[in-house]
Design an enzyme around this catalytic site. Structure first.
Site, PDB file in Angstrom:
ATOM      1  N   LYS A   1      -5.138   4.257  -0.010  1.00  0.00           N
ATOM      2  CA  LYS A   1      -4.307   3.075  -0.271  1.00  0.00           C
ATOM      3  C   LYS A   1      -2.863   3.365   0.142  1.00  0.00           C
ATOM      4  O   LYS A   1      -2.212   4.241  -0.421  1.00  0.00           O
ATOM      5  CB  LYS A   1      -4.364   2.699  -1.756  1.00  0.00           C
ATOM      6  CG  LYS A   1      -3.408   1.564  -2.161  1.00  0.00           C
ATOM      7  CD  LYS A   1      -3.562   1.156  -3.625  1.00  0.00           C
ATOM      8  CE  LYS A   1      -2.492   0.155  -4.072  1.00  0.00           C
ATOM      9  NZ  LYS A   1      -2.614  -0.240  -5.490  1.00  0.00           N
TER      10      LYS A   1
ATOM     11  N   ASP B   1       4.862  -1.908  -4.242  1.00  0.00           N
ATOM     12  CA  ASP B   1       4.050  -2.942  -4.884  1.00  0.00           C
ATOM     13  C   ASP B   1       4.908  -3.725  -5.873  1.00  0.00           C
ATOM     14  O   ASP B   1       5.127  -3.297  -7.008  1.00  0.00           O
ATOM     15  CB  ASP B   1       2.858  -2.283  -5.603  1.00  0.00           C
ATOM     16  CG  ASP B   1       1.914  -3.317  -6.217  1.00  0.00           C
ATOM     17  OD1 ASP B   1       2.117  -4.518  -5.971  1.00  0.00           O
ATOM     18  OD2 ASP B   1       0.975  -2.900  -6.926  1.00  0.00           O
TER      19      ASP B   1
ATOM     20  N   LYS C   1       5.349  -8.081 -10.784  1.00  0.00           N
ATOM     21  CA  LYS C   1       5.371  -7.096 -11.861  1.00  0.00           C
ATOM     22  C   LYS C   1       6.681  -7.216 -12.639  1.00  0.00           C
ATOM     23  O   LYS C   1       7.726  -7.434 -12.030  1.00  0.00           O
ATOM     24  CB  LYS C   1       5.338  -5.682 -11.267  1.00  0.00           C
ATOM     25  CG  LYS C   1       4.003  -5.198 -10.801  1.00  0.00           C
ATOM     26  CD  LYS C   1       4.121  -3.744 -10.321  1.00  0.00           C
ATOM     27  CE  LYS C   1       2.825  -3.255  -9.702  1.00  0.00           C
ATOM     28  NZ  LYS C   1       1.718  -3.179 -10.662  1.00  0.00           N
TER      29      LYS C   1
ATOM     30  N   ASP D   1       2.974   3.777  -4.682  1.00  0.00           N
ATOM     31  CA  ASP D   1       1.699   3.080  -4.536  1.00  0.00           C
ATOM     32  C   ASP D   1       1.012   3.378  -3.200  1.00  0.00           C
ATOM     33  O   ASP D   1      -0.038   2.828  -2.911  1.00  0.00           O
ATOM     34  CB  ASP D   1       1.900   1.569  -4.735  1.00  0.00           C
ATOM     35  CG  ASP D   1       0.700   0.914  -5.397  1.00  0.00           C
ATOM     36  OD1 ASP D   1      -0.110   1.639  -6.004  1.00  0.00           O
ATOM     37  OD2 ASP D   1       0.575  -0.321  -5.283  1.00  0.00           O
TER      38      ASP D   1
ATOM     39  N   ASP E   1      -1.314  -8.932  -7.815  1.00  0.00           N
ATOM     40  CA  ASP E   1      -0.977  -7.536  -8.110  1.00  0.00           C
ATOM     41  C   ASP E   1      -2.203  -6.627  -8.005  1.00  0.00           C
ATOM     42  O   ASP E   1      -2.072  -5.408  -8.010  1.00  0.00           O
ATOM     43  CB  ASP E   1      -0.347  -7.456  -9.511  1.00  0.00           C
ATOM     44  CG  ASP E   1       0.396  -6.155  -9.747  1.00  0.00           C
ATOM     45  OD1 ASP E   1       0.568  -5.391  -8.768  1.00  0.00           O
ATOM     46  OD2 ASP E   1       0.802  -5.917 -10.894  1.00  0.00           O
TER      47      ASP E   1
ATOM     48  N   GLU F   1      -3.792  -5.866  -5.451  1.00  0.00           N
ATOM     49  CA  GLU F   1      -3.787  -5.921  -3.976  1.00  0.00           C
ATOM     50  C   GLU F   1      -4.455  -4.716  -3.343  1.00  0.00           C
ATOM     51  O   GLU F   1      -4.958  -4.802  -2.226  1.00  0.00           O
ATOM     52  CB  GLU F   1      -2.337  -6.029  -3.476  1.00  0.00           C
ATOM     53  CG  GLU F   1      -1.558  -4.714  -3.370  1.00  0.00           C
ATOM     54  CD  GLU F   1      -1.355  -3.981  -4.695  1.00  0.00           C
ATOM     55  OE1 GLU F   1      -1.424  -4.641  -5.755  1.00  0.00           O
ATOM     56  OE2 GLU F   1      -1.141  -2.756  -4.670  1.00  0.00           O
TER      57      GLU F   1
ATOM     58  N   ARG G   1      -7.225  -3.100  -3.960  1.00  0.00           N
ATOM     59  CA  ARG G   1      -8.660  -3.226  -3.668  1.00  0.00           C
ATOM     60  C   ARG G   1      -8.899  -4.142  -2.470  1.00  0.00           C
ATOM     61  O   ARG G   1      -9.907  -4.032  -1.787  1.00  0.00           O
ATOM     62  CB  ARG G   1      -9.392  -3.714  -4.927  1.00  0.00           C
ATOM     63  CG  ARG G   1      -9.058  -5.094  -5.372  1.00  0.00           C
ATOM     64  CD  ARG G   1      -9.476  -5.337  -6.825  1.00  0.00           C
ATOM     65  NE  ARG G   1      -8.564  -4.669  -7.762  1.00  0.00           N
ATOM     66  CZ  ARG G   1      -8.759  -4.613  -9.080  1.00  0.00           C
ATOM     67  NH1 ARG G   1      -9.831  -5.185  -9.627  1.00  0.00           N
ATOM     68  NH2 ARG G   1      -7.901  -3.978  -9.855  1.00  0.00           N
TER      69      ARG G   1
END
Ligand code: BES
Ligand code: ZN
Ligand code: ZN
Length: 462
Positions: free
Chosen positions: A228, A233, A240, A251, A310, A312, A314
């Site tokens: 990833k 993020d 968030k 992230d 959020d 995101e 996956r």
């Protein structure tokens, strides 16, 4: 900052490592003056307690470092790093007291005690150098230290200097160093080449999203790593809160870890055919951001209802996993800072991982112990599959209720791996929140040494 072992130039100081239970015996074997000096300094061989001992001319004659008790050592990942950081700069040679079975992990810890994130303020600390003890695999320990440093550096670098373009440049530099093939699909080409979810997550950012694709090794079993690479993020439009966004430069920790693992594999020339896929994006807010309740069609054709922008990671991983699966490699491993739920479940030290194969889980756990890289198995619990099925689309990216958040995320990813015989997924934290010996606060590698050590058992024989 050097993370290599030192050459023996004849100036090294002998370092005696002493278990606190053995202190009395050890004193019995030493000259009175030395014993009195240690006594006067309050030396009890506690973990990390380290002293130079002067000779008759006042120059250091030797050094001693405590190893504490077994119970104390169980609480510290790198006991020898605790000693290293308490010794003055210089070159040391271990003169006894280091158990053979932990020598590689402990000397790795020593090397890592010299790690600094020096990109923005330099490093003026002189190193505590160590001559490699006999019997360890020097190249392997040094490769592990270099990989950990790479992973930490990538994570520590803020998004202002580690956007999708810079992450691509870092991957390209690694590929060049090892003669790997390198390709990257950028921006709207993601649409024409059918990576719609990578595009959707990354399109609102100033730096366009991309899919990094690296290949190395001409023969052997096929291993594909997917990391990833969310360079920041914000949460997207389901933004968030500030407190949760604060650390989100990390992230791309999954990407940083797979690059660290790839570097070890290539440096040690493991006989595998390696592929590294990194969807590199920034989850940003703009007029063209993807929205809650959008329904995306993934590369694989599965439709996904967005219940929270959020979730995101996956989404971008799903398209990369689908690509990985198209050539059914022997093993696919994904690594991602995927859920806050994983952090709640196991905290920052353990790398939670998923596999459907008990033998692979056992191989990984065994390997992990030898390389100071603790892992913990989590279940791909099939009864929770229903939680990721929203009705209006094939999949829901953020099931309401939040039960078993790390498991439902893992189940989501597994939907995109069908053809490959083995799939392992890590939901890591990628960050050390409080400094510990050999582990400064900041970016952290997780699971990659365990994977390196376990690989021969995870892959079919060539
Ligand atoms: N990057 C975060 C997960 C994360 C947060 C990892 C904090 C480590 C520390 C991820 O993209 C995310 O926000 N996940 C959500 C998913 C939820 C909306 C279903 C989460 O875990 O809260
Ligand atoms: Zn997120
Ligand atoms: Zn994320």
């Amino acid at each position: 900052m050097t993370l290599s072992f030192a050459d023996d130039d004849g100036t090294a100081i002998d370092l005696h490592l002493i278990d606190s239970a053995d202190l009395d015996d050890w004193r019995g074997s030493r000259p009175d003056a030395e014993v009195r000096w240690l006594e006067a300094q309050g030396f009890r061989a506690g973990i990390g307690q380290a002293l130079l001992v002067p000779g008759p001319d006042g120059a250091p004659a030797l050094a001693v470092a405590g190893r504490g008790s077994a119970a104390q050592r169980a609480r510290v990942r790198f006991p020898l790093a605790a000693a290293a950081q308490n010794l003055p700069a210089g070159t040391y040679r271990i003169a006894g007291g280091l158990p053979e079975d932990t020598a590689e992990a402990e000397t790795l810890g020593w090397l890592l005690s010299n790690y600094r994130f020096d990109r923005y303020r330099g490093d003026d600390r002189a190193a505590r150098a160590l001559i490699a003890p006999r019997g360890i695999d020097v190249a392997r320990v040094e490769a592990m230290a270099a990989a950990e440093a790479l992973t930490r550096d990538l994570i520590n670098t803020p998004a202002s200097d580690m956007g999708p373009d810079a992450l691509e440049a870092a991957a390209f530099a690694l590929a060049e160093r090892h003669g790997a093939d390198f390709q990257s699909i950028v921006g709207d080409d993601l649409l024409t080449q059918n990576f719609p979810m990578i595009h959707a997550v990354g399109r609102a950012a100033a730096v366009p999203p991309r899919l990094i694709d690296m290949r190395w090794g001409g023969s052997g079993p096929r291993l594909t790593l997917v990391g990833k690479g969310v360079c920041f993020d914000t949460g997207g439009l389901n933004l968030k809160p500030g407190g949760s966004m604060g650390l989100m430069k990390k992230d791309m920790g999954g990407a940083a870890n797979v690059l660290g693992l790839a570097q070890m594999i290539m440096a040690l020339k493991l006989p595998v055919q390696l592929r590294v896929l990194i969807p590199a994006v920034e989850n940003a807010v703009s007029g063209n951001a993807f929205r809650p309740q959008d329904i995306l069609t993934s590369r694989k054709g599965l439709t996904v209802e967005i219940n929270n922008t959020d979730a995101e990671g996956r989404l971008v991983l799903a398209d990369a996993l689908a690509l990985a699966d198209e050539e059914s490699p022997d093993l696919i491993v994904s690594m991602a800072t995927l859920t806050g739920a994983a952090r709640v479940a196991v905290g920052p030290d353990l790398a939670p991982f998923y596999t459907d194969h008990d033998s692979d889980a056992a191989a990984l756990a065994t390997a992990a112990a030898g390389v100071a890289d603790p892992v913990w198995r989590m279940p791909f619990h099939a009864p929770y599959e229903a939680m990721i099925e929203p009705g209006i689309a094939d999949l829901d990216n953020a099931p309401s209720g939040g039960f078993a958040g790390s498991i439902t995320a893992a189940l989501f990813l597994r939907r995109f791996v069908e053809a490959s015989p083995r799939y392992m997924h890590f939901d890591i934290y990628g960050w050390q929140p409080v400094a510990a010996p050999g582990r400064p606060k900041g970016g952290a590698g997780q699971g990659i040494r365990a994977l390196l050590a376990a690989l021969p058992g995870l892959l079919p024989a060539a």
